[in-house]
Design a protein around this motif. Structure first.
Motif: not given
Length: 142
Positions: A83-91
Motif C-alpha cells: 500500500p505504500g507503493i500504491g499511495w505513491l502511485i495514487h498521488a
C-alpha cells in the motif's frame, strides 16, 4: 472552490492525522493504510456514476481501482510496502487520468488533495514496512 494549495494542504493534514493515529495502533495502520487504498476505485467510480458518466469513461477508473485494491489487499496479507507503493502511485493518478480518460466528473480538489495525502502516507508506509522488515530480520538473527 478550493485552490490547489488549500486542497494539497488539506491532504497533508488528513495524512498527518492518519500517521498520528497509525502510530497508536497497528490495526488502524492497516485498516486505513491498506483498507482505504482498497476503496479508492469505488470513490472514482461513484463520482462518475453520480455525474452520469458513460461506462466506457469509467473503465480505466475501475481497472485502476482494481489495481489499488490488489495493492491494499497485499498490505493486509503481506507487507505495508504494497500500500505504500500504491499511495505513491495514487498521488499521481489524478494528474495522469485526464490523459487517458474523461474525468471531468471528478471534483477539482481531488487531484491536489490526493497528491498531498498520497505522498505522505506512501512514504510513511514504506518507512514502516522497512522498519518492520528490519525488526523481523534482527529477531531471526538473534
Amino acid at each position: 472552490m478550493l485552490s490547489f494549495a488549500t486542497a494539497f494542504w488539506i491532504g497533508i493534514g488528513l495524512a498527518t492525522l492518519y500517521v498520528l493515529s497509525a502510530r497508536q495502533s497497528a490495526l488502524i495502520e492497516k485498516l486505513l493504510g491498506a483498507g482505504l487504498l482498497m476503496s479508492i476505485g469505488l470513490w472514482y467510480t461513484g463520482f462518475g456514476i453520480i455525474a452520469g458518466a458513460a461506462l466506457t469513461t469509467l473503465i480505466p477508473q475501475i481497472l485502476g481501482g482494481l489495481f489499488f485494491a490488489a495493492l491494499g489487499y497485499l498490505g493486509f496479507t503481506r507487507s505495508l510496502f504494497f500500500p505504500g507503493i500504491g499511495w505513491l502511485i495514487h498521488a499521481t493518478w489524478d494528474f495522469a487520468s485526464p490523459h487517458f480518460s474523461d474525468v471531468s466528473y471528478m471534483p477539482e480538489w481531488a487531484a491536489p488533495m490526493c497528491l498531498g495525502f498520497g505522498i505522505l502516507v506512501g512514504v510513511y508506509l514504506l518507512a514502516r514496512s522497512q522498519k518492520l522488515l528490519n525488526a523481523t530480520h534482527q529477531g531471526n538473527a538473534g
